[in-house]
Design an enzyme around this catalytic site. Structure first.
Site, PDB file in Angstrom:
ATOM      1  N   GLY A 406       1.548  -6.388   6.007  1.00  0.00           N
ATOM      2  CA  GLY A 406       0.114  -6.161   6.269  1.00  0.00           C
ATOM      3  C   GLY A 406      -0.621  -7.011   5.144  1.00  0.00           C
ATOM      4  N   GLY A 409      -7.999  -6.480   1.616  1.00  0.00           N
ATOM      5  CA  GLY A 409      -8.623  -6.842   0.540  1.00  0.00           C
ATOM      6  C   GLY A 409      -8.274  -6.314  -0.754  1.00  0.00           C
ATOM      7  N   GLY A 411      -4.854  -6.224  -1.281  1.00  0.00           N
ATOM      8  CA  GLY A 411      -3.624  -7.035  -1.469  1.00  0.00           C
ATOM      9  C   GLY A 411      -2.739  -7.094  -0.109  1.00  0.00           C
ATOM     10  N   ILE A 412      -1.399  -7.500  -0.574  1.00  0.00           N
ATOM     11  CA  ILE A 412      -0.475  -7.642   0.516  1.00  0.00           C
ATOM     12  C   ILE A 412       0.615  -6.568   0.389  1.00  0.00           C
ATOM     13  CG2 ILE A 412       1.335  -9.115   1.581  1.00  0.00           C
ATOM     14  CD1 ILE A 412      -0.421 -11.570   0.317  1.00  0.00           C
ATOM     15  N   VAL A 413       1.258  -6.131   1.344  1.00  0.00           N
ATOM     16  CA  VAL A 413       2.285  -5.308   1.429  1.00  0.00           C
ATOM     17  C   VAL A 413       3.515  -5.761   1.979  1.00  0.00           C
ATOM     18  CG1 VAL A 413       2.962  -2.901   2.291  1.00  0.00           C
ATOM     19  CG2 VAL A 413       0.673  -3.249   1.634  1.00  0.00           C
ATOM     20  N   ASP A 527     -10.342   7.582   1.571  1.00  0.00           N
ATOM     21  CA  ASP A 527     -10.281   6.522   2.385  1.00  0.00           C
ATOM     22  C   ASP A 527      -9.195   6.648   3.635  1.00  0.00           C
ATOM     23  OD1 ASP A 527     -10.955   3.845   3.477  1.00  0.00           O
ATOM     24  OD2 ASP A 527      -9.565   2.944   2.516  1.00  0.00           O
TER      25      ASP A 527
END
Length: 710
Positions: A406, A409, A411-413, A527
């Site tokens: 995924g 904003g 980052g990328i996992v 969050d």
């Protein structure tokens, strides 16, 4: 309206009894007939005996005119008939995640009031008709995960109100239309990934000033130079150019600056920072102005008449002088090499001790240009373990197979599978920032100490000037948002039973109690939402992304020490939308989820983060588990958040079945439990923080209810 449609209605009247069903109802019946399989029975109440279609499943009317047709995730198998073009007042068409196929009828694009067209996750094929340019009011176009071919028609540029353009995972080809960037100044989401687009990236893409999240150009055949104008995009936008045929130097401007190599991999012709491949001539500092032109072919402003003068000038040095210059260069290079070797042995003598603290102290590297601030600008030579069970190093991690799970904003996992079969989740925070390592180290090691069955475990981290990685256990069963609502292209999943939902609710509550009461600093998550509740074995929930916003701020060099600024920005839209909630209708359609709807009302103010924020977010998640709806609902032409909708249902004394997820209807024997959990949820979403219970009280209340399988 259409000759074929009139013929069909004539034939239809031969075997459907004469009734008062209006023309729009007949148009929808043709769609029902084009659906060959309806395994969930979603169209069973579409009957010709009705006067209109306004009471049919998935249909929303205004003044007896169909304004919305929304039938997502019902596994419908069939095609789209041209008769849909007869729905002259249609504003929203959502048929995502079904098994619909065939080409799009051109009559569909006669609906000039259409504002959203969402067809992702089907098997539509053929090209997008030029008639799409008629949809002047279109704001959302999502054709992703289909089989569309051909190029994007230039007429699409006439849809200049677009906010979402997602055509990813199709077979589109050709170049993007000229003027692509200039046409879509309101565009917020752009995803072109996994197609066959070619040609150059338009030079005017920098005009897409409203973009958010990721501008995804990846896995295509884009070629040529990266336009420097791409750097004019907002700096928070992640630009994904991976796996194309791009070449030349990477512009170091705006949003393209301080990017790690991850955004550019798969383009063998690219060179320059942040890649290790130097551009031609950069090795010796030559050809600075013309890096891809050999020196003997470089443009020359002098006339041919000056060639003789230049030739004399070039031969002005004696052989002795040339030899002396070469010797000086060699000696200088040797001295620099010796100096570097000394510094390396002094500061980068990494022993391979598995003790992470020892490695942190002894394994610090630095760049020459940053040596004056060595105490702050540090890089770890290897992964820093936060758990004694971590038995892999950076080299093994880089060699592993990686798959994108995924993007956001932050980052990328990636899902990373090591050679020994160990599976990890690796989040890449970003490339910027080098001044706050000590702060990052303190924060990440505190988070790493949190160990609880309902909290995702942070196992290790990696810090360098160019890369910041967080390494977690991989949790195999997706997240709660997917378990409740599915995802694009995903076959319909079995709905969660009430026992499974109750187990999830109890697990999240237990994890939050540990976070609030037993962590060293009595943390606030800040969050909490279904997308960061991971589902482990046997549907055991694990709270993830704790502390992520703060770590991202530190890693990116931000001066803000809390997540508050991010939350204020995210909730501005919610505040504006709630201002427009003026009326409530009996017809509600699930709308796409927005993270701001999980946030407590007081987060709109600049106040210190409170644990009561998490209590509110948890209450919204409970309501979502009970109602099976997203946190914001479409109500006619406006929207209402789930909390307010539930409150209205209670005020109007509607029966529980009107609130309950239809998938839970068979479990009527659980009504007392469901009502008890609903009461807990209502108390959690109280607008006054002081009146909300603590998570300890919530957990104790839920524990008095039977556990799954009891």
């Amino acid at each position: 309206m259409l000759p074929s449609l009139l013929i069909f209605f004539t034939l239809l009247s031969n075997y459907i009894p004469v009734n008062t069903l209006n023309d729009e109802g007949f148009a929808l019946l043709t769609f029902k007939q084009s659906v060959h399989e309806d395994p969930t029975g979603s169209l069973t109440n579409w009957n010709s005996s009705d006067e209109d279609a306004c009471s049919w499943n998935g249909v929303t009317c205004k003044e007896l005119k169909v304004v919305s047709l929304s039938i997502p995730r019902k596994n419908l198998y069939g095609s789209l008939p041209s008769s849909l073009g007869f729905l002259s007042s249609l504003r929203h068409l959502n048929l995502r995640s079904n098994r619909l196929h065939g080409s799009l009828p051109t009559q569909l694009f006669e609906l000039q009031g259409l504002q959203s067209l969402v067809l992702y996750g089907n098997s539509f094929d053929g090209s997008v008709p030029d008639e799409i340019g008629r949809l002047k009011l279109l704001q959302t176009l999502d054709l992703s995960e289909n089989l569309f071919t051909g190029s994007l028609p230039s007429s699409l540029l006439q849809c200049n109100r677009l906010r979402t353009l997602d055509v990813s995972r199709n077979n589109f080809s050709g170049a993007l239309p000229d003027g692509f960037g200039s046409a879509f100044v309101s565009l917020e989401k752009l995803d072109l990934a996994f197609n066959h687009f070619n040609g150059s990236i338009p030079s005017d893409v920098g005009n897409l000033s409203s973009l958010q999240g990721t501008a995804d150009f990846s896995h295509n055949h884009f070629s040529g130079l990266i336009p420097s104008a791409l750097g004019d995009l907002p700096e928070k936008v992640y630009i994904d150019l991976t796996f194309n045929n791009l070449s030349g130097p990477i512009p170091q401007t705006g949003a393209l600056m301080n990017r790690g190599p991850t955004a550019f991999i798969g383009n063998v012709g690219l060179c320059g920072p942040p890649l290790k491949d130097l551009c031609r001539g950069d090795e010796l500092g030559l050809n600075a102005s013309y890096p891809f032109i050999p020196s003997n072919n470089r443009p020359d402003d002098d006339s041919d008449g000056d060639s003789e003068t230049k030739q004399k000038s070039s031969s002005g040095l004696s052989k002795t002088a040339v030899v002396a210059i070469v010797l000086c260069d060699v000696i200088g290079i040797c001295l620099v090499g010796l100096l570097f070797t000394y510094c390396y042995s002094k500061f980068c003598a990494c022993n391979r001790d598995k003790d992470s603290k020892k490695r942190t102290a002894e394994c610090l590297c630095f760049r020459r240009e940053e040596s004056e601030t060595l105490s702050e600008n540090v890089e770890h030579c290897d992964i820093v373990a936060l758990d004694a069970q971590v038995a892999f190093n950076l080299e093994e991690l880089l060699k592993a197979s990686a798959f994108v799970l995924g993007k956001s904003g932050i980052g990328i996992v990636y899902k990373v599978v090591l050679e020994n079969g160990l599976t990890l989740a690796v989040r890449r925070l970003g490339e910027g920032g080098s001044q706050r390592f000590k702060e990052f180290q303190t924060e990440v090691e505190a988070i790493g100490k949190l160990r609880h069955p309902n909290i995702a475990s942070l196992r290790a981290y990696y810090w360098s000037v160019d890369e910041k990685l967080l390494i977690y256990d991989y949790v195999p069963n997706g997240n709660l948002a997917t378990a409740l609502h599915g995802k694009p292209g995903m076959l319909s999943v079995p709905p969660l039973t009430w026992s499974e939902r109750l187990k999830v609710a109890k697990g999240i509550a237990t994890g939050l109690v540990h976070l609030h009461e037993f962590s060293p600093k009595k943390y606030v998550h800040g969050d909490l939402k279904p997308s960061n509740i991971l589902m482990g074995q046997d549907m055991e929930p694990k709270i993830s992304d704790f502390g992520l916003a703060r770590l991202a701020n530190i890693a990116g060099g931000s001066s803000s020490p809390t997540v508050q600024s991010n939350r204020i920005i995210q909730t501005e839209e919610r505040q504006q939308q709630q201002h427009h909630h003026k009326s409530i209708s009996s017809e509600f359609t699930a709308h796409s989820s927005s993270g701001s709807y999980y946030q407590a009302p007081e987060t709109l103010k600049t106040v210190k983060p409170s644990q009561k924020w998490d209590v509110y977010s948890y209450g919204v998640i409970l309501l979502e588990l009970i109602a099976g709806r997203s946190p914001v609902l479409d109500v006619g032409t406006s929207e209402i958040d789930l909390v307010r909708w539930i409150q209205v249902c209670i005020e109007e004394k509607k029966p529980l079945c009107d609130v309950l997820d239809p998938c839970l209807a068979p479990e009527v024997d659980k009504e007392d439990e469901i009502v008890a959990v609903l009461k807990v949820a209502i108390s959690c979403v109280n607008s006054s923080p002081e009146k909300r219970p603590t998570m300890r009280h919530v957990s104790d209340t839920l524990d008095r209810l039977p556990m799954a399988g009891d």
